[in-house]
Design a protein around this motif. Structure first.
Motif, PDB file in Angstrom:
ATOM      1  N   ALA A  58       0.812  -1.208   0.000  1.00  0.00           N
ATOM      2  CA  ALA A  58       0.000   0.000   0.000  1.00  0.00           C
ATOM      3  C   ALA A  58       0.852   1.267   0.000  1.00  0.00           C
ATOM      4  N   GLY A  59       2.169   1.092   0.033  1.00  0.00           N
ATOM      5  CA  GLY A  59       3.057   2.241   0.051  1.00  0.00           C
ATOM      6  C   GLY A  59       3.424   2.717   1.443  1.00  0.00           C
ATOM      7  N   LEU A  60       2.976   2.019   2.473  1.00  0.00           N
ATOM      8  CA  LEU A  60       3.263   2.421   3.846  1.00  0.00           C
ATOM      9  C   LEU A  60       4.688   2.029   4.211  1.00  0.00           C
ATOM     10  N   PRO A  61       5.495   2.953   4.707  1.00  0.00           N
ATOM     11  CA  PRO A  61       6.862   2.599   5.117  1.00  0.00           C
ATOM     12  C   PRO A  61       6.835   1.560   6.240  1.00  0.00           C
ATOM     13  N   ILE A  62       7.623   0.501   6.104  1.00  0.00           N
ATOM     14  CA  ILE A  62       7.666  -0.546   7.133  1.00  0.00           C
ATOM     15  C   ILE A  62       9.077  -0.789   7.651  1.00  0.00           C
ATOM     16  N   SER A  63      10.072  -0.122   7.066  1.00  0.00           N
ATOM     17  CA  SER A  63      11.427  -0.238   7.594  1.00  0.00           C
ATOM     18  C   SER A  63      12.204   0.998   7.184  1.00  0.00           C
ATOM     19  N   SER A  64      13.141   1.395   8.058  1.00  0.00           N
ATOM     20  CA  SER A  64      13.906   2.600   7.774  1.00  0.00           C
ATOM     21  C   SER A  64      15.188   2.610   8.582  1.00  0.00           C
ATOM     22  N   SER A  65      16.060   3.547   8.227  1.00  0.00           N
ATOM     23  CA  SER A  65      17.165   3.932   9.099  1.00  0.00           C
ATOM     24  C   SER A  65      16.661   5.137   9.868  1.00  0.00           C
ATOM     25  N   SER A  66      16.562   5.010  11.186  1.00  0.00           N
ATOM     26  CA  SER A  66      15.920   6.038  12.002  1.00  0.00           C
ATOM     27  C   SER A  66      16.719   7.342  12.004  1.00  0.00           C
ATOM     28  N   GLN A  67      16.065   8.414  12.416  1.00  0.00           N
ATOM     29  CA  GLN A  67      16.714   9.709  12.525  1.00  0.00           C
ATOM     30  C   GLN A  67      17.856   9.622  13.535  1.00  0.00           C
ATOM     31  N   PRO A  68      19.069  10.039  13.162  1.00  0.00           N
ATOM     32  CA  PRO A  68      20.202   9.925  14.088  1.00  0.00           C
ATOM     33  C   PRO A  68      19.979  10.591  15.441  1.00  0.00           C
ATOM     34  N   ALA A  69      19.263  11.721  15.478  1.00  0.00           N
ATOM     35  CA  ALA A  69      19.024  12.395  16.761  1.00  0.00           C
ATOM     36  C   ALA A  69      18.257  11.489  17.722  1.00  0.00           C
ATOM     37  N   ILE A  70      17.247  10.785  17.210  1.00  0.00           N
ATOM     38  CA  ILE A  70      16.455   9.886  18.050  1.00  0.00           C
ATOM     39  C   ILE A  70      17.295   8.682  18.471  1.00  0.00           C
ATOM     40  N   MET A  71      18.090   8.161  17.540  1.00  0.00           N
ATOM     41  CA  MET A  71      18.953   7.025  17.873  1.00  0.00           C
ATOM     42  C   MET A  71      19.909   7.381  19.000  1.00  0.00           C
ATOM     43  N   ALA A  72      20.480   8.591  18.944  1.00  0.00           N
ATOM     44  CA  ALA A  72      21.415   9.018  19.981  1.00  0.00           C
ATOM     45  C   ALA A  72      20.727   9.119  21.334  1.00  0.00           C
ATOM     46  N   ILE A  73      19.522   9.684  21.353  1.00  0.00           N
ATOM     47  CA  ILE A  73      18.766   9.798  22.607  1.00  0.00           C
ATOM     48  C   ILE A  73      18.539   8.423  23.215  1.00  0.00           C
ATOM     49  N   MET A  74      18.080   7.479  22.387  1.00  0.00           N
ATOM     50  CA  MET A  74      17.739   6.154  22.905  1.00  0.00           C
ATOM     51  C   MET A  74      18.979   5.383  23.347  1.00  0.00           C
ATOM     52  N   VAL A 222      -3.530   2.686  13.544  1.00  0.00           N
ATOM     53  CA  VAL A 222      -3.767   2.670  12.105  1.00  0.00           C
ATOM     54  C   VAL A 222      -2.978   3.815  11.468  1.00  0.00           C
ATOM     55  N   VAL A 223      -2.267   3.517  10.396  1.00  0.00           N
ATOM     56  CA  VAL A 223      -1.569   4.551   9.629  1.00  0.00           C
ATOM     57  C   VAL A 223      -2.018   4.438   8.177  1.00  0.00           C
ATOM     58  N   ALA A 224      -2.582   5.513   7.654  1.00  0.00           N
ATOM     59  CA  ALA A 224      -3.072   5.524   6.275  1.00  0.00           C
ATOM     60  C   ALA A 224      -2.191   6.438   5.433  1.00  0.00           C
ATOM     61  N   VAL A 225      -1.818   5.957   4.252  1.00  0.00           N
ATOM     62  CA  VAL A 225      -1.041   6.775   3.320  1.00  0.00           C
ATOM     63  C   VAL A 225      -2.010   7.675   2.564  1.00  0.00           C
ATOM     64  N   LEU A 226      -1.895   8.983   2.779  1.00  0.00           N
ATOM     65  CA  LEU A 226      -2.769   9.934   2.097  1.00  0.00           C
ATOM     66  C   LEU A 226      -2.200  10.375   0.762  1.00  0.00           C
ATOM     67  N   ARG A 227      -0.874  10.334   0.663  1.00  0.00           N
ATOM     68  CA  ARG A 227      -0.220  10.831  -0.550  1.00  0.00           C
ATOM     69  C   ARG A 227       1.152  10.201  -0.655  1.00  0.00           C
ATOM     70  N   ARG A 228       1.611   9.973  -1.871  1.00  0.00           N
ATOM     71  CA  ARG A 228       2.958   9.471  -2.130  1.00  0.00           C
ATOM     72  C   ARG A 228       3.762  10.510  -2.916  1.00  0.00           C
ATOM     73  N   ASP A 229       5.052  10.546  -2.632  1.00  0.00           N
ATOM     74  CA  ASP A 229       6.006  11.351  -3.407  1.00  0.00           C
ATOM     75  C   ASP A 229       5.574  12.821  -3.516  1.00  0.00           C
ATOM     76  N   PRO A 230       5.638  13.607  -2.486  1.00  0.00           N
ATOM     77  CA  PRO A 230       6.209  13.253  -1.178  1.00  0.00           C
ATOM     78  C   PRO A 230       5.167  12.606  -0.260  1.00  0.00           C
ATOM     79  N   ASP A 231       5.681  11.890   0.746  1.00  0.00           N
ATOM     80  CA  ASP A 231       4.822  11.145   1.655  1.00  0.00           C
ATOM     81  C   ASP A 231       3.962  12.069   2.507  1.00  0.00           C
ATOM     82  N   LEU A 232       2.732  11.607   2.750  1.00  0.00           N
ATOM     83  CA  LEU A 232       1.845  12.244   3.727  1.00  0.00           C
ATOM     84  C   LEU A 232       0.989  11.138   4.326  1.00  0.00           C
ATOM     85  N   MET A 233       1.093  10.966   5.659  1.00  0.00           N
ATOM     86  CA  MET A 233       0.415   9.846   6.318  1.00  0.00           C
ATOM     87  C   MET A 233      -0.388  10.332   7.513  1.00  0.00           C
TER      88      MET A 233
END
Length: 388
Positions: A58-74, A222-233
């Protein structure tokens, strides 16, 4: 070292924005993120942004490299020491596991578990390319942990979790610590928990945002993809019917000015809204001129969101004013904007309780009945929330 200057610039920027320990900063400097996102230009790999690496049908992101700022905090919340055993739930690209491997050193051990065999294969390939050898990547349901090397000293989930899996608590040692992006009625907070008698008590809480856990242990979000390229969820805390939100967002908004709030205040207000309003929602993706998230209310064909005055988030229009507004879109947008502004006033009158002051106690079910606090009941645990 290849692209060392880019890593140094990334870490310098992060340290200007937040506190990062020397050990975590050292890991970010040492581990080449670009090797874990091979399809991304190296200069983009060292931006402080999440990088989507896999989507569902459906175009929903299911994996990523997280934002470095959040990774550092955690990672600082986790407090990893050399020689420790660490269990990671959610392998992603393998980058966070590589950071953990740097922190535990050659005498430590990292196990990373992911339910998606394609993601597991990708993470193994990236770790090999980066020369990281002391990480074991396992294809399995992360809710079951990985009992073989238990007990672990630390456990970190790099996916949004709705409940604390019993296996995680059982596989942590007596002095273990768990850090997870925990769902609090639809809002995520990175919560560091340690044993405290018959419960697990938070040691720190920070705002965060992660893709949700998949499989049998997934929550009702629930996460719904409202738009692709650029993403809006659009994210909702649980399934419910909404109308034509994309059409509503195309309409020129009605604005009601509210009191100023910075990024930290916005995260705290998100939690306040989620705990007080069943129509809570979050819009994320390409908003205005960059990627971000805005919270608000959605009902039927209408939505209201917090945004800079004079902006139009969905159309990428920049702000013309300096303040913050409750923006209502769609036929009922004006009414929703007024209600959203009312919630901001109530939060302000309550002293703007900050997420960093949140205390979370997790009890295995059945849990004791308490009074005067917010109680969030899950399948296996009950969370008791209070502000210090």
């Amino acid at each position: 070292m290849e692209f060392a200057e880019q890593r140094r610039a990334m870490v310098e920027l992060l340290r200007e924005q937040q506190e990062i320990s020397d050990r975590v900063a050292g890991a970010l400097l040492a581990v080449p993120r670009h090797l874990f996102v091979p399809g991304v230009a190296p200069e983009d790999a060292y931006r402080d942004e999440p990088i989507v690496t896999k989507r569902d049908d459906a175009g929903l992101p299911i994996s990523s490299s997280s934002q470095p700022a959040i990774m550092a905090i955690m990672l600082d919340q986790l407090g990893v020491e050399p020689g420790q055993r660490v269990l990671e739930i959610g392998a992603g690209t393998g980058y966070n596991a590589a950071l953990l491997a740097h922190l535990v050193g050659p005498s430590g051990r990292v196990v990373s578990v992911d339910i998606d065999d394609g993601i597991v294969t990708q993470a193994r390939r990236h770790l090999s390319a980066a020369g990281v050898s002391q990480v074991e990547v396992v294809c399995a349901d992360g809710a079951q942990g990985h009992a073989g090397p238990a007990p672990y000293d630390r456990l970190i989930a790099t996916v949004g979790v709705w409940d604390l899996a019993p296996a995680w608590l059982e596989q942590l040692g007596a002095d273990g610590r768990l850090v997870a992006p925990l769902d609090l009625r639809g809002v995520q907070a990175s919560v560091a928990l340690e044993r405290d008698g018959d419960r697990w008590a938070s040691r720190s809480v920070a705002p965060c945002g992660f893709m949700r856990m998949r499989g049998p242990f997934a929550g009702p979000e629930v996460v719904a993809v409202l738009r692709r390229d650029p993403d809006l969820m659009l994210a909702l805390p649980e399934p419910r019917e909404v109308g034509d939100v994309p059409a509503a967002l195309d309409a020129v908004p009605v604005e009601i000015a509210v009191k100023e709030m910075g990024p930290a205040h916005a995260a705290s207000f998100s939690l306040w809204l989620a705990l007080h309003e069943p129509r809570w929602c979050a819009l994320s993706g390409k908003l205005g001129r960059g990627y971000g998230m805005s919270v608000g209310l959605v009902e039927g064909d209408s939505i209201a969101l917090l945004a800079p005055e004079g902006s139009h988030l969905a159309r990428g229009k920049g702000a013309t004013g300096a303040g913050v507004a409750a923006q209502g879109h769609g036929p009922g947008g004006a009414g929703l904007a007024a209600e959203l502004a009312g919630h901001v006033r109530a939060w302000d009158e309550a002293g703007r309780p900050d997420m960093s002051a949140l205390r979370v106690a997790a009890y295995r079910n059945p849990a004791p009945v308490t009074g005067g606090e917010t109680v969030v009941r899950k399948h296996h645990t009950t969370l008791v929330l209070s502000f210090s």
